[in-house]
Design a protein around this motif. Structure first.
Motif, short mmCIF file in Angstrom:
data_model
loop_
_atom_site.label_atom_id
_atom_site.label_comp_id
_atom_site.label_asym_id
_atom_site.label_seq_id
_atom_site.Cartn_x
_atom_site.Cartn_y
_atom_site.Cartn_z
N ARG A 146 -8.35 5.36 -3.14
CA ARG A 146 -7.20 4.63 -3.69
C ARG A 146 -7.50 3.13 -3.69
O ARG A 146 -7.16 2.39 -2.78
CB ARG A 146 -5.93 4.94 -2.89
N TRP A 171 -8.00 10.72 -0.55
CA TRP A 171 -6.98 9.77 -0.98
C TRP A 171 -7.18 8.38 -0.38
O TRP A 171 -7.17 7.37 -1.10
CB TRP A 171 -5.59 10.31 -0.61
N THR A 227 1.01 20.52 -5.53
CA THR A 227 0.71 19.09 -5.55
C THR A 227 -0.60 18.89 -6.27
O THR A 227 -1.57 19.62 -6.02
CB THR A 227 0.61 18.51 -4.13
N THR A 259 -0.79 17.61 1.75
CA THR A 259 -1.86 17.17 2.67
C THR A 259 -3.23 17.65 2.20
O THR A 259 -4.20 16.90 2.25
CB THR A 259 -1.59 17.69 4.10
N VAL A 298 -3.42 15.80 -7.48
CA VAL A 298 -3.91 14.42 -7.42
C VAL A 298 -4.84 14.21 -8.60
O VAL A 298 -5.75 15.02 -8.83
CB VAL A 298 -4.65 14.14 -6.10
N ILE A 356 -0.64 10.84 -7.39
CA ILE A 356 -0.25 12.12 -6.80
C ILE A 356 1.12 12.50 -7.32
O ILE A 356 1.97 11.65 -7.63
CB ILE A 356 -0.25 12.05 -5.26
N VAL A 383 1.58 8.94 -0.55
CA VAL A 383 1.42 10.21 0.16
C VAL A 383 2.28 10.21 1.42
O VAL A 383 3.00 11.19 1.71
CB VAL A 383 -0.06 10.47 0.50
N ALA A 388 -4.36 15.77 -1.09
CA ALA A 388 -4.73 14.40 -0.78
C ALA A 388 -6.05 14.35 -0.01
O ALA A 388 -6.91 13.49 -0.28
CB ALA A 388 -3.62 13.72 0.03
#
Length: 681
Positions: free
Chosen positions: A341, A337, A536, A329, A538, A356, A298, A332
């Motif tokens: 993760r 995130w 975006t 942003t 995820v 992502i 990210v 995530a």
């Protein structure tokens, strides 16, 4: 051929793939036609086929057409040698993506009706004006003698852009010869065998990053399998080249994009037009580079993301409506995130991973198709105050009719239930180009606004007469014409009756064309598109180490849509795109044996079902586009573009292996897990 004249209606004397049409069998019943077709005997003289990109590009004789290259595009910006010299880290990788079958619910079909030297087509289709052109050319008829009417269409995804020109032209040929109506409907197996697919890609990436962890150079080779005919390959090659490095600031870049003919089914339009393939390349590359330099994926993306005041990879200076950073942003953050993760140990049965992927998507047809990037609408006020709207694009299940109703109601200030959107009919609206490239809302919305703008002076004049005030005080809201000073109003129904009684204007056509684009096709530099949508996604996955099955558990999808005309419709588009993208990444294993398709039904070509669908969390971001209607941009195709890359990045995170091709079928994933277990023992 839709763009390149390389495809005969009936193959003579060369058959270039299994599925080329040699002749037409006409009968009174489907059963009779099927039995008759079995009586046909054809003699072939066989040649060695070219079944892969490598076979095709290395051929020196017996070319499929004049050569085996269908089309080429490039982008050359900056100084690629100096860019790599300034790099502190250089990473190279290769990727491949496969065919994908559209598998729309309703197969290809049409009815052709002859009469009085004319042909009328009713069909399941995306692009009525393509069909009108094809039939006019084939039968030698003027355009005004070929009428194409789109019937309610059960899905398309690009698969009903090019193919219906063939289906409808053959039906029209038979109808013209026999002077009777002809109906053609493909069986599912035939539909899969003869129609176009998503282009398989081979991609080579070389990316340089400087000591500040910013991209300084990228050299990219994209190679596409065009199949037997070019169809929409030039569009796919162009778009993938223009977006090969994604929504990132890349000062020095060299992209080559080549499409090669093969003796396989033609590959054409499929939701995203090459962008999902290119995004798989650049988003896998962004993760691989991030790992190489020891940086969070990210953070690495945000370090290089496009913002207002910066240029795209083609040198297009972006000044407004750039929501790329917000999509990263917010996706995530919504996914948590930094908290999620993590990996489980390899000896646990289920490994967890999170990935992502970001993208940008040029709205409408772009510089290469600018000449045909206009669209029309016709707005008719009826005597009772109800409205008919005709438009040149189509609804194929994506919700266009609902949005057109909303936009017309907004433009006129009336209730949506007054509006009827008529079936798309080539005799009602001028050639509005194809219903592709997420252009429906932008094109039709602006055309409707143009049509209504021409009606407003007559509407205001009538309202001023009825209310006894100056026209400048009139506004149209809540199904009424209102005097802003006094508050007095008349209902829209009374206004419509007044227009008819006084023979005032009650109908107007509207038109909108994409603004001029400053673009150099030789270098691939400039304004490749007039604006871009950004997205975006995820993905969170679990990987079963016993079976190799990947389960996509959650997807957080943040998309910059400019302005949300219909938020519920946008959510539907994103959910559909995510599921379709996940299927391409994991289960849709399109199998060919030599040149013969083996996955011709749902027991062999595995589409994701509701059981396979993840929880999808949609985040709508609005960065209004000044040229869009009420600021809107497209989202239909951006919704699928980053999904496969996000899913595969998540699997890589879970397994600890950099996968470079899809689909990630269970046996492939299991092989990697078993190899790693063996190494660690």
């Amino acid at each position: 051929g839709v763009i390149i004249d390389d495809q005969p209606l009936l193959a003579d004397p060369i058959v270039r793939y299994i599925g080329d049409c040699i002749g037409i069998v006409v009968a009174e019943t489907e059963y009779s036609a099927y039995n008759l077709s079995k009586q046909v005997r054809i003699t072939y003289s066989e040649q060695t086929p070219y079944l892969s990109i490598d076979d095709s590009k290395t051929a020196r004789e017996n070319f499929i057409h004049e050569s085996n290259i269908a089309c080429s595009h490039q982008v050359l910006k900056g100084n690629i040698e100096q860019g790599f010299q300034s790099a502190s880290t250089i990473v190279e990788a290769e990727f491949t993506t496969p065919f994908q079958e559209h598998y729309y619910l309703e197969p290809q079909g049409c009815i052709a009706i002859p009469g009085n030297g004319e042909i009328t087509i009713y069909g399941s289709l995306q692009c009525p004006y393509y069909i009108q052109k094809a039939i006019s050319r084939m039968l030698g008829l003027p355009y005004n003698k070929v009428r194409v009417i789109q019937t309610p269409t059960g899905g398309a995804f690009g698969g009903k852009e090019d193919i219906p020109s063939e289906v409808c032209a053959r039906a029209a040929l038979a109808a013209s010869k026999l002077n009777i109506p002809i109906k053609t409907v493909y069986q599912r197996v035939d539909d899969i065998v003869v129609t176009s697919k998503r282009h398989p890609f081979k991609m080579k990436y070389k990316v340089g990053v400087n000591s500040s962890r910013k991209l300084c150079a990228a050299e990219i080779l994209l190679e596409e399998n065009a199949g037997a005919y070019a169809t929409l390959s030039s569009v796919v090659s162009y778009r993938s080249a223009m977006q090969a490095m994604g929504p990132y600031i890349t000062p020095n870049i060299k992209v080559k994009s080549n499409s090669y003919y093969t003796n396989l089914p033609p590959t054409g339009a499929f939701r995203g037009f090459g962008s999902p393939q290119a995004t798989f390349g650049h988003e896998r590359m962004m993760d691989i580079v991030a790992e190489k330099i020891g940086m969070d994926p990210v953070e690495f993306r945000l370090r290089n993301i496009l913002k207002p005041g910066f240029e795209t990879q083609t040198g297009h200076l972006l000044e407004q409506s750039v929501g790329a950073e917000k999509t990263v942003t917010q996706a995530a953050a919504a996914a948590g995130w930094n908290d999620t993760r993590r990996k489980q140990k390899l000896d646990d049965r289920y490994l967890k991973g999170i990935g992502i992927a970001a993208c940008h998507y040029g709205n409408c047809l772009g510089a290469a198709g600018w000449h045909m990037d206009g669209s029309g609408a016709l707005v008719q006020i009826q005597r009772d105050g109800n409205i008919n709207v005709s438009y040149g694009l189509v609804d194929m299940g994506q919700g266009a009719i609902t949005v057109i109703t909303q936009m017309t109601a907004e433009a006129l200030g009336i209730h949506p239930d007054r509006i009827t959107v008529l079936p798309t009919d080539s005799s009602k609206v001028p050639d509005s180009g194809p219903s592709v490239a997420s252009r429906n809302v932008i094109m039709t919305g602006n055309a409707i606004r143009d049509a209504v703008k021409k009606l407003i002076p007559d509407l205001k004049s009538a309202a001023a007469d009825l209310l006894g005030c100056d026209q400048k005080n009139i506004e149209f809201v809540n199904d009424k014409a209102t005097n802003k000073e006094s508050g007095d109003s008349v209902p829209f129904t009374q206004l419509a009756e007044y227009l008819y009684a006084h023979k005032s204007k009650t109908e107007s056509s509207g038109w909108w064309h994409v603004p001029s684009l400053d673009y150099d096709p030789e270098m691939g530099l400039g304004e490749a598109y007039f604006t871009y949508s950004y997205g975006t996604q995820v993905a969170a996955v679990s990987v079963d180490t016993l079976t190799g099955i990947v389960k996509v558990e959650h997807v957080w999808a943040a998309h910059d849509v400019g302005r949300a005309i219909n938020p519920a419709g946008i959510e539907g588009q994103i959910e559909g795109g995510v599921v379709q993208g996940a299927g391409w990444a994991l289960s849709e294993n399109f199998i060919l044996k030599a040149a013969e398709i083996k996955t011709t039904n749902l027991s062999t070509y595995l589409l994701p079902t509701t059981v396979d669908s993840p929880d999808i969390h949609t985040i709508i971001i609005e960065e209004p586009e000044k040229e869009g209607p009420w600021g809107a941009k497209g989202v239909g195709e951006p919704s699928i573009i980053p999904t496969a890359a996000a899913v595969v990045n998540a699997v890589c995170d879970a397994v600890g292996h950099q996968f470079t091709s899809i689909p990630l079928v269970p046996e492939h994933v299991l092989d990697v897990i078993d190899e790693r277990k063996t190494r660690e023992q």
